[in-house]
Structure formats: structure tokens, C-alpha cells
Design a protein around this motif. Structure first.
Motif, PDB file in Angstrom:
ATOM      1  N   ALA A   1      -5.688   5.911   4.632  1.00  0.00           N
ATOM      2  CA  ALA A   1      -6.063   4.525   4.338  1.00  0.00           C
ATOM      3  C   ALA A   1      -4.836   3.623   4.251  1.00  0.00           C
ATOM      4  O   ALA A   1      -4.925   2.425   4.544  1.00  0.00           O
ATOM      5  CB  ALA A   1      -6.864   4.464   3.044  1.00  0.00           C
TER       6      ALA A   1
ATOM      7  N   SER B   1      -4.863   0.380   6.541  1.00  0.00           N
ATOM      8  CA  SER B   1      -4.844  -0.908   5.837  1.00  0.00           C
ATOM      9  C   SER B   1      -3.789  -1.841   6.409  1.00  0.00           C
ATOM     10  O   SER B   1      -3.943  -3.067   6.363  1.00  0.00           O
ATOM     11  CB  SER B   1      -4.582  -0.691   4.338  1.00  0.00           C
TER      12      SER B   1
ATOM     13  N   LYS C   1      -5.044  -5.595   6.093  1.00  0.00           N
ATOM     14  CA  LYS C   1      -5.682  -5.738   4.783  1.00  0.00           C
ATOM     15  C   LYS C   1      -4.652  -5.998   3.694  1.00  0.00           C
ATOM     16  O   LYS C   1      -4.888  -6.769   2.762  1.00  0.00           O
ATOM     17  CB  LYS C   1      -6.492  -4.485   4.465  1.00  0.00           C
ATOM     18  N   TYR C   2      -3.505  -5.317   3.782  1.00  0.00           N
ATOM     19  CA  TYR C   2      -2.415  -5.523   2.831  1.00  0.00           C
ATOM     20  C   TYR C   2      -1.143  -5.896   3.583  1.00  0.00           C
ATOM     21  O   TYR C   2      -1.058  -5.738   4.799  1.00  0.00           O
ATOM     22  CB  TYR C   2      -2.213  -4.275   1.965  1.00  0.00           C
TER      23      TYR C   2
ATOM     24  N   ALA D   1       0.836  -1.196   0.000  1.00  0.00           N
ATOM     25  CA  ALA D   1       0.000   0.000   0.000  1.00  0.00           C
ATOM     26  C   ALA D   1       0.874   1.249   0.000  1.00  0.00           C
ATOM     27  O   ALA D   1       1.883   1.302   0.707  1.00  0.00           O
ATOM     28  CB  ALA D   1      -0.919  -0.003   1.219  1.00  0.00           C
TER      29      ALA D   1
END
Length: 295
Positions: free
Chosen positions: A107, A111, A116-117, A58
Motif C-alpha cells: 500500500a 499510495s 494519495k500521499y 507513507a
């Protein structure tokens, strides 16, 4: 007969349901135990990355020369910069494909904390809050001996803002979630309105358009912006600088808390990057590209 049959059927179904619930509870407990064990052992994301065959990174692609967009390219190739090269380098060392995930800055951070990443590589400086919320790698880029952070201000106001106290009644803009936000919170009491933007370049535009008086910024990206936009009517103040503890300096890579095996692997790769000096080469290369593209 019908009543007795129904009773038998009900009891059979109840037993079956109980058995299924028992299995479900056992499976859930086993899953929780497996997750807990993985956390105790330093996380499992490194193995997941290698098994799936790609690394998700990200970043906010609006911070030249670290990461920015080359409008002459399309698809994933449009994301360029020193951090993009670093992400590809790490993926190559892990034997997987690199996938860049472009996000707004706030974000990018969330994240990673949410898992999430896989990691965030986005010109990230150390802060105690970030270190509390996520794993942070060793520093891989320390800039120059010059000041790292300052303010971009309209030329009309630059001589009238020589101290931080002179920001009283001025509108100051800062990128939300950045280390610059910490500097803004430390301004003397009585300073003017504080506005937040998702990208530092949006802050530059606010100053340029007269919607803010100054923008707290990392100096190098501001220099690139001024070089690309010489008639923008703004300058970096020679009077105001923000200091960072030298022990806490250095651009870092962030990962989800507990993923210490991935952290160790990344730090090992960063040792090679630091020893060869290749990041500085990427930094200079993409500084020139960013200037030529006007970003």
C-alpha cells in the motif's frame, strides 16, 4: 394558451440547461487544461504541501532501524527510526508539519503512484519498475561494504543450503512488492514453494515457526532481529548473497510521477543530509534503540 406557455417554458428550460452544460464543459476543460499545465511544469504538489501546512509521508513501520514502533510511546510519537527523522527533517526544511502514514508495504507503493500521499520514505531500494511508475530521489543511504541482501534460515538447515540450487524443494518466503521479490524470481528453476508476506518480520516468524525454510531479506534488519531474539533458532546464511548493481544502490524517496519540482526540492535537501552524514547518525542511534526494544 396553456400549450403555448408550456412550449415557452420548455424552451427556456432547455436554453438554461444548455447554458449550464456549456459552463460545466468549459469548467471541466479549464480544469483539465490546468492539470495538464501543472504536469508540464513539473507538478503542483510542492505548492499544495506548503499551502496546507503539512507533509504526508507513507511508510511501513516494521523495518528497523529505518522505521519501527516504540511501544513505550503513543500517537504519532510511537513511529521512530532513521527514516522518520529524515521525514521530519524534510518537513522542517519545507516549513511544514510532518504526518506519518503507516501502511502495509504494498500500500505504501500504490499510495504514491496514485498520488494519495505526498511521498514514501520506507527503506526503499531502486528497481526499474519503481522508477517507471514513480519519481525516485537520489540515494541517501548506501549501507556498508558488506552484502546487503541474503537469507535468514533455520539453524537446522543452514549447512544444507550452501548454494541457491540447494533451495530446491524448500519453502522460501519474501515480502511482497520488495526488491527481495525480484531476487526470489531469479532463483534457479526447480526451487521450492514461494510464499509472500506483507512485512519481512512476518517472514522471520514463518521461518521461526517452521512454516517456511528461509526468508530472503535485507541483512541489517535481520541482524537486529537476531540480536533481539537470540534463541529464535535462526541465522543469516554465510553462503548465499544477492548482489545489487552498485549504480542502482542507495535507499530512495518515492513521489508521484510528474512531481519533478517536489523531487528537485527533496534532492536538494538530501544533498545537505548526505554532506553532513546525519542520516548515518540516525541509523546508528535507532539501531541501538531497536536492539534494546527487541524489534
Amino acid at each position: 394558451m396553456k400549450s403555448r406557455s408550456f412550449t415557452y417554458m420548455f424552451l427556456a428550460l432547455a436554453a438554461s440547461a444548455a447554458l449550464m452544460c456549456g459552463c460545466s464543459s468549459s469548467a471541466q476543460a479549464a480544469g483539465m487544461k490546468e492539470t495538464e499545465t501543472a504536469a508540464q511544469e513539473g507538478g503542483s504538489r510542492l505548492e499544495e504541501i506548503k499551502e496546507r501546512g503539512y507533509l504526508e509521508v507513507a511508510m511501513e513501520p516494521y523495518l528497523a532501524p529505518f522505521e519501527f514502533i516504540d511501544p513505550g510511546k503513543t500517537g504519532d510519537e510511537m513511529y521512530v527510526g532513521a527514516d522518520v527523522e529524515l521525514a521530519k527533517y524534510i518537513a522542517d526544511k519545507l516549513g511544514v508539519e510532518c504526518r506519518i502514514i503507516p501502511l502495509e508495504f504494498a500500500a505504501v507503493l500504490s499510495s504514491v503512484t496514485e498520488g494519495k500521499y505526498d511521498m514514501a520514505i520506507s527503506g526503499l531500494a531502486y528497481t526499474p519498475a519503481r522508477a517507471e511508475a514513480m519519481e525516485m530521489s537520489k540515494g541517501y543511504f548506501y549501507g556498508t561494504d558488506e552484502a546487503l541482501y541474503g537469507i535468514l534460515v533455520s539453524d537446522e538447515l543452514i549447512e544444507g543450503i550452501k548454494t541457491k540450487e540447494d533451495l530446491k524443494d524448500k519453502t522460501v518466503v519474501v515480502q511482497s512488492g520488495s526488491i527481495q521479490e525480484i531476487f526470489a524470481s531469479e532463483l534457479p528453476e526447480g526451487c521450492g514453494e514461494l510464499k509472500f508476506v506483507s512485512a519481512t518480520t512476518d517472514g522471520y516468524l514463518m521461518v521461526q515457526e517452521g512454516k517456511a525454510d528461509c526468508c530472503i531479506t535485507a541483512i541489517k534488519p535481520a541482524e537486529l532481529y537476531l540480536k533481539a531474539n537470540p534463541d529464535c533458532g535462526m541465522s543469516i546464511s554465510p553462503y548465499i548473497e544477492f548482489e545489487v548493481d552498485k549504480e542502482l544502490q542507495g535507499t530512495r524517496i518515492c513521489m508521484q510521477k510528474g512531481e519533478t519540482r517536489l523531487l528537485d526540492e527533496v534532492n536538494s535537501i538530501l544533498d545537505e543530509v548526505i554532506e553532513t552524514g546525519i542520516f548515518e547518525e540516525w541509523y546508528d542511534e535507532y539501531s541501538e534503540l531497536a536492539a534494546s526494544l527487541g524489534v
